[in-house]
Enzyme design. Structure first.
Site, PDB file in Angstrom:
ATOM      1  N   CYS A 109     -63.313 -26.730  21.048  1.00 15.96           N
ATOM      2  CA  CYS A 109     -63.594 -26.803  19.969  1.00 15.96           C
ATOM      3  C   CYS A 109     -65.055 -26.103  19.864  1.00 15.96           C
ATOM      4  O   CYS A 109     -65.536 -25.982  18.750  1.00 15.96           O
ATOM      5  CB  CYS A 109     -63.559 -28.177  19.200  1.00 15.96           C
ATOM      6  SG  CYS A 109     -61.947 -28.467  18.810  1.00 15.96           S
TER       7      CYS A 109
HETATM    8  N1  CO8 Z   1     -47.672 -41.196  10.612  1.00 11.71           N
HETATM    9  C1  CO8 Z   1     -47.487 -42.531  10.445  1.00 11.71           C
HETATM   10  N2  CO8 Z   1     -47.993 -43.144  11.121  1.00 11.71           N
HETATM   11  C2  CO8 Z   1     -48.791 -42.661  12.326  1.00 11.71           C
HETATM   12  C3  CO8 Z   1     -48.940 -41.278  12.613  1.00 11.71           C
HETATM   13  C4  CO8 Z   1     -48.260 -40.411  11.765  1.00 11.71           C
HETATM   14  N3  CO8 Z   1     -48.202 -39.120  11.721  1.00 11.71           N
HETATM   15  N4  CO8 Z   1     -49.789 -41.116  13.695  1.00 11.71           N
HETATM   16  C5  CO8 Z   1     -49.985 -42.271  14.021  1.00 11.71           C
HETATM   17  N5  CO8 Z   1     -49.659 -43.207  13.360  1.00 11.71           N
HETATM   18  C6  CO8 Z   1     -49.527 -44.660  13.435  1.00 11.71           C
HETATM   19  C7  CO8 Z   1     -50.220 -45.133  14.792  1.00 11.71           C
HETATM   20  O1  CO8 Z   1     -49.202 -45.231  15.843  1.00 11.71           O
HETATM   21  C8  CO8 Z   1     -50.968 -46.492  14.708  1.00 11.71           C
HETATM   22  O2  CO8 Z   1     -49.803 -47.113  14.461  1.00 11.71           O
HETATM   23  P1  CO8 Z   1     -50.374 -48.805  14.910  1.00 11.71           P
HETATM   24  O3  CO8 Z   1     -51.473 -49.475  14.362  1.00 11.71           O
HETATM   25  O4  CO8 Z   1     -49.094 -49.431  14.859  1.00 11.71           O
HETATM   26  O5  CO8 Z   1     -50.493 -48.794  16.547  1.00 11.71           O
HETATM   27  C9  CO8 Z   1     -51.619 -46.239  13.334  1.00 11.71           C
HETATM   28  O6  CO8 Z   1     -50.992 -45.016  12.741  1.00 11.71           O
HETATM   29  C10 CO8 Z   1     -53.044 -45.589  13.519  1.00 11.71           C
HETATM   30  O7  CO8 Z   1     -52.961 -44.732  14.564  1.00 11.71           O
HETATM   31  P2  CO8 Z   1     -54.494 -43.910  15.094  1.00 11.71           P
HETATM   32  O8  CO8 Z   1     -55.138 -44.945  15.751  1.00 11.71           O
HETATM   33  O9  CO8 Z   1     -53.961 -42.994  15.992  1.00 11.71           O
HETATM   34  O10 CO8 Z   1     -55.088 -43.545  13.701  1.00 11.71           O
HETATM   35  P3  CO8 Z   1     -56.518 -43.102  13.577  1.00 11.71           P
HETATM   36  O11 CO8 Z   1     -57.118 -43.619  12.271  1.00 11.71           O
HETATM   37  O12 CO8 Z   1     -57.431 -42.895  14.739  1.00 11.71           O
HETATM   38  O13 CO8 Z   1     -56.371 -41.699  13.037  1.00 11.71           O
HETATM   39  C11 CO8 Z   1     -56.756 -39.167  14.135  1.00 11.71           C
HETATM   40  C12 CO8 Z   1     -56.032 -40.444  14.133  1.00 11.71           C
HETATM   41  C13 CO8 Z   1     -56.733 -38.601  12.884  1.00 11.71           C
HETATM   42  C14 CO8 Z   1     -56.315 -38.487  15.230  1.00 11.71           C
HETATM   43  C15 CO8 Z   1     -58.152 -39.714  14.370  1.00 11.71           C
HETATM   44  O14 CO8 Z   1     -58.374 -40.526  15.372  1.00 11.71           O
HETATM   45  C16 CO8 Z   1     -59.241 -38.577  14.863  1.00 11.71           C
HETATM   46  O15 CO8 Z   1     -59.461 -37.692  13.818  1.00 11.71           O
HETATM   47  N6  CO8 Z   1     -59.931 -38.407  15.539  1.00 11.71           N
HETATM   48  C17 CO8 Z   1     -60.889 -37.678  16.170  1.00 11.71           C
HETATM   49  C18 CO8 Z   1     -60.253 -36.450  16.863  1.00 11.71           C
HETATM   50  C19 CO8 Z   1     -61.138 -35.329  17.172  1.00 11.71           C
HETATM   51  O16 CO8 Z   1     -62.226 -35.290  16.591  1.00 11.71           O
HETATM   52  N7  CO8 Z   1     -60.729 -34.578  18.169  1.00 11.71           N
HETATM   53  C20 CO8 Z   1     -61.488 -33.632  18.508  1.00 11.71           C
HETATM   54  C21 CO8 Z   1     -60.808 -32.259  18.266  1.00 11.71           C
HETATM   55  S1  CO8 Z   1     -59.976 -31.781  19.521  1.00 11.71           S
HETATM   56  C22 CO8 Z   1     -60.893 -30.456  20.388  1.00 11.71           C
HETATM   57  O17 CO8 Z   1     -61.728 -30.769  20.779  1.00 11.71           O
HETATM   58  C23 CO8 Z   1     -59.923 -28.863  20.649  1.00 11.71           C
HETATM   59  C24 CO8 Z   1     -59.036 -29.252  21.558  1.00 11.71           C
HETATM   60  C25 CO8 Z   1     -58.590 -27.962  21.891  1.00 11.71           C
HETATM   61  C26 CO8 Z   1     -57.926 -27.474  20.931  1.00 11.71           C
HETATM   62  C27 CO8 Z   1     -56.381 -27.758  21.177  1.00 11.71           C
HETATM   63  C28 CO8 Z   1     -55.326 -26.944  19.885  1.00 11.71           C
HETATM   64  C29 CO8 Z   1     -53.877 -27.255  20.067  1.00 11.71           C
END
Ligand code: CO8
Length: 371
Positions: free
Chosen positions: A156
Site C-alpha cells: 500500500c
Molecule cells: N460480516 C459480518 N461479520 C463479520 C464480517 C462480515 N463481512 N467479517 C468479520 N465479521 C465478524 C468477525 O468474525 C468478528 O466476529 P466475532 O466477534 O464473533 O469474532 C467480528 O465481526 C469482528 O471482526 P474483526 O475483529 O475482524 O472486525 P474489525 O472491527 O477489526 O474490522 C477490518 C475489520 C475492517 C479489517 C479492520 O480491522 C481494519 O480495517 N483494519 C486495518 C486493516 C488495514 O489497514 N490493512 C492495511 C491495508 S492492506 C495493505 O497494506 C495492502 C496489501 C496489499 C494489497 C492486497 C490487495 C488484495
C-alpha cells in the site's frame, strides 16, 4: 540541485461498481452453497458452517459503501468468486498497462506534457501481473517515453515510496521528468470467499507527474521533503510467489496464495506508527499548520484517529478527505486518489501531506506546498 514538484495527477476508475448489498448477496449465496454441499460434515461437527456477511458490518467496521472493479461478473458469481479477465497475448499491452496509460494520460494532460517528455517511469503497485519484462517498461513504450523505467512494490505504500525515488532523482538532476503510476488490480489477489476481508478492496490506477518546479507549465505542488520507513510484520501477508511450484503440497489453491491479514492487529499497530511518522516528519520541517492530509484509504476510523493525532484536533470537513466510501481500499492508489480529487482548492503557501501505509509494515509521507 533542483526543486521537485508534482505538476499533474490522474485517476483511472473502472466503470463497474459493486455495492455492499450486491457483494453480500453473492457471498451469502456462496456460503449457503458450500454449507449445503457439506451439510453432513457440519451436522457431525467436523466442519464449521461458512457464516453470512452483512452490509451493516462492512460499513460500520470500514466506512466502505462500494468498490470499483475491472470485472464484477466473476466476483459476484458464487461458482467463481474472482474476476474474469481476458488473458492478454504477449504482443498486446497487459491489463495493468492499459489502466496505467489511462491514468498517466490524464496526469500528463494536467501537467501540459506529452509522454515523450518523460524520462523515468516507475510502476509502483502491490502486485505485478507478470514477473518480467517490467510492467513499467511496457508503460514507457505505450507512452512513448524515453529514459528508463522500473517496477517497485511496497504494497500500500508503493506510491509514496515511488514519489520519493522520483523526487530524489529529479532533485539531483539524474532525470528531468518522471511519472509514478499505481495500477492496482486488488480484485485479483483478494480472497472473495473469506468474509473477514471480502469487502476490503477495489481496482483503480493513479499517476503523478514529478518534474523541476522551474519547468512547470501550470499550477503545482512543491515537494518539500519525503520520508519512508519499514518494519517487518506478518500481519498482512500473501505467500504467492515464484517458488510456489516447488512446494510439495500443491499449487494455487491454498488460502495463503491470496491476501491475508489480521485486521485488528494491523489497526492497533499501524495507527500509532503512522501518526508518529507524520508528526516526526512535520516537526523536522518545522511545520505546525498542515492544511490537508491525503491519507491511505483502508479504514475510516483508522484515518479519523490518525487525522486527530496529527492535527491535534478533529480535522474539519475537507481537511482529511476520504474516498474509501466510493472506492474501498485501492492499496497504493488510495492516497493519490484523495490528492488528485481534493487538492485544487489549497491556497499558495499552504502545506499538505500525502501519507500511505500498509503491508511490510511500511509508511511513506510526502510533504508538499502549494505554489
Ligand atoms: N460480516 C459480518 N461479520 C463479520 C464480517 C462480515 N463481512 N467479517 C468479520 N465479521 C465478524 C468477525 O468474525 C468478528 O466476529 P466475532 O466477534 O464473533 O469474532 C467480528 O465481526 C469482528 O471482526 P474483526 O475483529 O475482524 O472486525 P474489525 O472491527 O477489526 O474490522 C477490518 C475489520 C475492517 C479489517 C479492520 O480491522 C481494519 O480495517 N483494519 C486495518 C486493516 C488495514 O489497514 N490493512 C492495511 C491495508 S492492506 C495493505 O497494506 C495492502 C496489501 C496489499 C494489497 C492486497 C490487495 C488484495
Amino acid at each position: 540541485m533542483f526543486q521537485p514538484a508534482i505538476t499533474g495527477s490522474g485517476v483511472f476508475t473502472p466503470d463497474q461498481v459493486i455495492t455492499n448489498d450486491e457483494l453480500v448477496e453473492s457471498f451469502n449465496a456462496y456460503a449457503d452453497k458450500v454449507n449445503a454441499q457439506n451439510a453432513d460434515a457440519i451436522a457431525a461437527g467436523d466442519m464449521d458452517p461458512v457464516p453470512h456477511s452483512s452490509s451493516e458490518f462492512i460499513f460500520k467496521a470500514s466506512g466502505i459503501e462500494q468498490r470499483h472493479v475491472l470485472d464484477k461478473s466473476g466476483v459476484l458469481d458464487p461458482d467463481v468468486m474472482h474476476p474474469l479477465l481476458r488473458q492478454r497475448g504477449d504482443d498486446e499491452p497487459g491489463v495493468m498497462t492499459e489502466m496505467a496509460v489511462d491514468a498517466c494520460t490524464k496526469a500528463l494532460t494536467q501537467a501540459g506534457l506529452e509522454g515523450s517528455d518523460i524520462d523515468l517511469v516507475i510502476c509502483a503497485a502491490s502486485n505485478m501481473e507478470r514477473a518480467y519484462p517490467a510492467v513499467a517498461i511496457e508503460i514507457q513504450q505505450e507512452l512513448g517515453a524515453g529514459g528508463f523505467a522500473f517496477d517497485m512494490n511496497v504494497a500500500c505504500s508503493s506510491a509514496t515510496f515511488g514519489i520519493q525515488a522520483a523526487a530524489d532523482m529529479v532533485r539531483s538532476g539524474s532525470v528531468r521528468r518522471a511519472i509514478v503510476v499505481n495500477p492496482e488490480i486488488c480484485s485479483g489477489h483478494l480472497e472473495w470467499r473469506d468474509r473477514d476481508c471480502h469487502f476490503i478492496f477495489g481496482d483503480v490506477a493513479t499517476a503523478t507527474v514529478i518534474e523541476r518546479s522551474e519547468d512547470a507549465k501550470g499550477d503545482y505542488f512543491e515537494i518539500i521533503s519525503t520520508r519512508c520507513a519499514t518494519k517487518f510484520s506478518n500481519n498482512i501477508r500473501n505467500n504467492l510467489g515464484f517458488l510456489r511450484r516447488s512446494r510439495p503440497d500443491g499449487v494455487d489453491d491454498r488460502r495463503d496464495m491470496q491476501f491475508m491479514q489480521n485486521g485488528r492487529k494491523v489497526f492497533k499497530e499501524v495507527v500509532p506508527m503512522v501518526s508518529a511518522h507524520m508528526l516526526n516528519h512535520l516537526e523536522a520541517e518545522g511545520i505546525s499548520d498542515v492544511r490537508r492530509l491525503w491519507l491511505h484509504q483502508a479504514n475510516k476510523s483508522m484515518n479519523d484517529f490518525i487525522g486527530k493525532k496529527v492535527m491535534g484536533r478533529t480535522p474539519e470537513t475537507g481537511e482529511q478527505p476520504n474516498i474509501l466510501q466510493d472506492y474501498a481500499n485501492t492499496s497504493s492508489a488510495g492516497s493519490i486518489i484523495a490528492f488528485s480529487k481534493f487538492s485544487d482548492d489549497l491556497q499558495p503557501g499552504e502545506y499538505g501531506m500525502i501519507c500511505s501505509f500498509g503491508a511490510g509494515y511500511s509508511v511513506g509521507s510526502v510533504l508538499v506546498r502549494r505554489h
